[in-house]
Design a protein around this motif. Sequence first.
Motif, PDB file in Angstrom:
ATOM      1  N   GLU A 198       8.375   5.208  -1.548  1.00  0.00           N
ATOM      2  CA  GLU A 198       7.976   4.500  -0.312  1.00  0.00           C
ATOM      3  C   GLU A 198       6.933   5.309   0.454  1.00  0.00           C
ATOM      4  O   GLU A 198       5.951   4.766   0.952  1.00  0.00           O
ATOM      5  N   ARG A 199       7.160   6.601   0.524  1.00  0.00           N
ATOM      6  CA  ARG A 199       6.202   7.449   1.251  1.00  0.00           C
ATOM      7  C   ARG A 199       4.856   7.518   0.526  1.00  0.00           C
ATOM      8  O   ARG A 199       3.804   7.499   1.146  1.00  0.00           O
ATOM      9  N   ALA A 200       4.903   7.611  -0.784  1.00  0.00           N
ATOM     10  CA  ALA A 200       3.655   7.662  -1.555  1.00  0.00           C
ATOM     11  C   ALA A 200       2.877   6.358  -1.395  1.00  0.00           C
ATOM     12  O   ALA A 200       1.644   6.369  -1.233  1.00  0.00           O
ATOM     13  N   ILE A 201       3.588   5.243  -1.399  1.00  0.00           N
ATOM     14  CA  ILE A 201       2.907   3.948  -1.266  1.00  0.00           C
ATOM     15  C   ILE A 201       2.361   3.758   0.149  1.00  0.00           C
ATOM     16  O   ILE A 201       1.300   3.167   0.345  1.00  0.00           O
ATOM     17  N   ALA A 202       3.075   4.302   1.122  1.00  0.00           N
ATOM     18  CA  ALA A 202       2.555   4.238   2.497  1.00  0.00           C
ATOM     19  C   ALA A 202       1.213   4.959   2.587  1.00  0.00           C
ATOM     20  O   ALA A 202       0.280   4.487   3.247  1.00  0.00           O
ATOM     21  N   LEU A 203       1.114   6.101   1.894  1.00  0.00           N
ATOM     22  CA  LEU A 203      -0.173   6.813   1.853  1.00  0.00           C
ATOM     23  C   LEU A 203      -1.217   5.982   1.114  1.00  0.00           C
ATOM     24  O   LEU A 203      -2.376   5.883   1.532  1.00  0.00           O
ATOM     25  N   LEU A 204      -0.774   5.391   0.005  1.00  0.00           N
ATOM     26  CA  LEU A 204      -1.697   4.615  -0.832  1.00  0.00           C
ATOM     27  C   LEU A 204      -2.263   3.428  -0.054  1.00  0.00           C
ATOM     28  O   LEU A 204      -3.451   3.099  -0.163  1.00  0.00           O
ATOM     29  N   LYS A 205      -1.419   2.788   0.743  1.00  0.00           N
ATOM     30  CA  LYS A 205      -1.885   1.637   1.531  1.00  0.00           C
ATOM     31  C   LYS A 205      -2.990   2.047   2.499  1.00  0.00           C
ATOM     32  O   LYS A 205      -3.874   1.262   2.813  1.00  0.00           O
ATOM     33  N   ARG A 206      -2.909   3.277   2.976  1.00  0.00           N
ATOM     34  CA  ARG A 206      -3.905   3.725   3.956  1.00  0.00           C
ATOM     35  C   ARG A 206      -5.276   3.963   3.325  1.00  0.00           C
ATOM     36  O   ARG A 206      -6.291   3.955   4.018  1.00  0.00           O
ATOM     37  N   VAL A 207      -5.303   4.185   2.010  1.00  0.00           N
ATOM     38  CA  VAL A 207      -6.619   4.347   1.358  1.00  0.00           C
ATOM     39  C   VAL A 207      -7.022   3.063   0.633  1.00  0.00           C
ATOM     40  O   VAL A 207      -8.142   2.946   0.156  1.00  0.00           O
ATOM     41  N   GLY A 208      -6.106   2.110   0.561  1.00  0.00           N
ATOM     42  CA  GLY A 208      -6.407   0.840  -0.095  1.00  0.00           C
ATOM     43  C   GLY A 208      -5.913   0.834  -1.531  1.00  0.00           C
ATOM     44  O   GLY A 208      -6.394   1.623  -2.351  1.00  0.00           O
ATOM     45  N   ILE A 209      -4.964  -0.059  -1.816  1.00  0.00           N
ATOM     46  CA  ILE A 209      -4.403  -0.117  -3.176  1.00  0.00           C
ATOM     47  C   ILE A 209      -5.320  -0.949  -4.062  1.00  0.00           C
ATOM     48  O   ILE A 209      -5.673  -2.076  -3.726  1.00  0.00           O
ATOM     49  N   GLU A 210      -5.709  -0.359  -5.186  1.00  0.00           N
ATOM     50  CA  GLU A 210      -6.567  -1.068  -6.136  1.00  0.00           C
ATOM     51  C   GLU A 210      -6.184  -0.605  -7.543  1.00  0.00           C
ATOM     52  O   GLU A 210      -6.135   0.595  -7.804  1.00  0.00           O
ATOM     53  N   PRO A 211      -5.877  -1.508  -8.455  1.00  0.00           N
ATOM     54  CA  PRO A 211      -5.536  -1.063  -9.813  1.00  0.00           C
ATOM     55  C   PRO A 211      -6.781  -0.523 -10.522  1.00  0.00           C
ATOM     56  O   PRO A 211      -7.889  -0.917 -10.180  1.00  0.00           O
ATOM     57  N   GLU A 212      -6.629   0.379 -11.468  1.00  0.00           N
ATOM     58  CA  GLU A 212      -5.398   0.917 -11.952  1.00  0.00           C
ATOM     59  C   GLU A 212      -4.949   2.115 -11.126  1.00  0.00           C
ATOM     60  O   GLU A 212      -5.775   2.850 -10.594  1.00  0.00           O
ATOM     61  N   VAL A 213      -3.610   2.310 -11.100  1.00  0.00           N
ATOM     62  CA  VAL A 213      -3.053   3.446 -10.369  1.00  0.00           C
ATOM     63  C   VAL A 213      -2.561   4.477 -11.381  1.00  0.00           C
ATOM     64  O   VAL A 213      -1.880   4.129 -12.342  1.00  0.00           O
TER      65      VAL A 213
END
Lengths: 263, 390
Positions: free
Chosen positions: A197-212
């Motif tokens: 959850e914490r990692a994804i919260a960080l990821l959302k702040r930079v913008g989620i775009e595949p591939e991860v």
Amino acid sequence: MTLIAGIDIGSRGTKIALIDRGGKLRGWHIARTKPPFEETVEAALAAALATVGASRGDVGYLITTGFGRSSYPERDTQVTDISAGAFGATAMFPKTRCVIDIGSQSSRAIHVDEIGRVKEFKSNDKCAAGAGGFVERAARYIETTLEEVGELSLAGEDPVTISSVCAVLAESEIINHVSQGRSVEDILRGVHNSLAERAIALLKRVGIEPEVTLVGGMARQRGMVRALSEMLQMPINIPETPEIVNALGAALLAKRRLERVAA
Amino acid sequence: MNIEVINRFDELIDECIETFESLDFPEARAWKSAEPGRALIGCFPVYAPVEIFHAAGALPVGLAGAGNRLEISHADARFQSFVCSIIKSTLELGMVGKLDDFDGLVFHSICDPARNLASVFTRNFPNTRVEYVHFPQRLHSEEAVTYLEREYRRILDWATATTGRSVTDEELRRSIALYNAIRTGIRWLYDFRRAEPHKLSTRELYALVRYGHVAPPEKHLRLLTHAFDELQRREGKPKDRARILLVGSFCEQPPLDLIASIESAGCYVVDDDFLLGRRFFSADVADSRNPLRDLADAYVNHSVDSSVKHDLGHSKAEALVARARAYDADAVVVLTAKFCEPALFDYALYRKAFHEAGMPHVFLEFEEKMWLFDKVKTEIETFVESLLFT
């Protein structure tokens, strides 16, 4: 043979990646980081060189990364974990656009462009709740080993909820769950969910775009990979040796720099 | 500080830093107490017509906040939490008695908080003379110079009333000549750093310029002359670094350690807008028969771009990109004070211009009181690495 050595001096492990001038990974080694760092690096480097039958004289360029990147005086230059992780992940998975790097003491989310250049990043520096060290401490509380955590978590069917955003308080929660008789598997799955959850919260702040792509030692834990993949609702790239991605990325950046300077 | 007896350049820099970091304004107080009748006038950034105050017999002292060396307590009760640090720390300096020796304080129409700060000082310090300079907003208007000359006449009357002595045009011209010489010296230092950034760090340059904000101008000029001689002899080898243009810190000043961190992250700074007020003109102020009009003309027609000047008749963003290109900068670092509205308004335009011009940039925020720089340093390092390695 002229080699470039990428050296990732992390808080838990020192990782060496040796590449040749063509960028091919020739050898690697992982050692436990211990002070003095200089001796740890020299020993790890010697071990990595031994795997390819090379000697110290074969190393033409040394580049460091990781939190201890400035502590090795023999380096030619250094780069941040962010640049190294981004470049290493993109080298391994060219369609990578987001990198999650969960280290022992910090984690970060990086958005990269098509050549592995960092577009944006966010990190959770100074907060252990989102880093691998938290899992290590959780494992200690429930008397299991770090190596077993991933498989145990995978077997969890009813994960506990860890709501605290502070590692110290989260550890108290774990103790409560233990005293309430919750299974080790469910607790560890809850730990991985919390970390994801914490990692994804960080990821959302930079913008989620595949591939991860997930790098760092936590990528070894299959329970962690499942948690991330389920929450993101997409598959995640896992390198064969996730611990050395930053060292490899640093070495490849050094190769790129040498080519640019020569040009 | 005794400039002439300090042998080593780094010691000179350390002395400068110690002087301007002191919240007791030691050089200014020493100057004032040396002769009866002397006055101190505090000048809030960005630009103040210091020549007017100097000619009137006062020492213009730059107010640049209190950095991370003063706990804010009283000022928090008078300003909202979303107001920038320099407003609060300047007021706090007054509240804890650090400005008691000042005879007058001057503020300007640069932003709403600065405007309100003048009023808050007026209300809280009835025995201190507080004045407010209304700079023209429409700088390409034909009336701008005439308007500002009239405004400067009003400010001169205020200054003479503060110091209790009259001012002749000749005295004004002498003050303009002195500050022209200082501005020439600072321009030389900036040119020197741009050409040989490995021989003069931004930390050092900043110290040399900021010392002049808290010391008598005659002494500052001696310091600059001394630095000129020292730097001519300095040796050094250029390093593999990114050349950056650093903008956005024209009013509130970042901590000195942050400036040093930016450099140690792998940058050569080829130009910046720190302490912009004392180098506000691109050429010398003219020397005519009307010195107040010369000063007004310099502000309207020969001052550098800044976020506190508007309606210029040209695009600041395009001029910034052109400056970066002219100085062979690899990128622009926009370093703004938190809650600085003029800087943030401009950044929206800069960002678009950078994108259109293909000019790499990074945006960072700072606060006076910050004391950990790892995160900013990592951001700059990562940015520099994207320039150098990929």
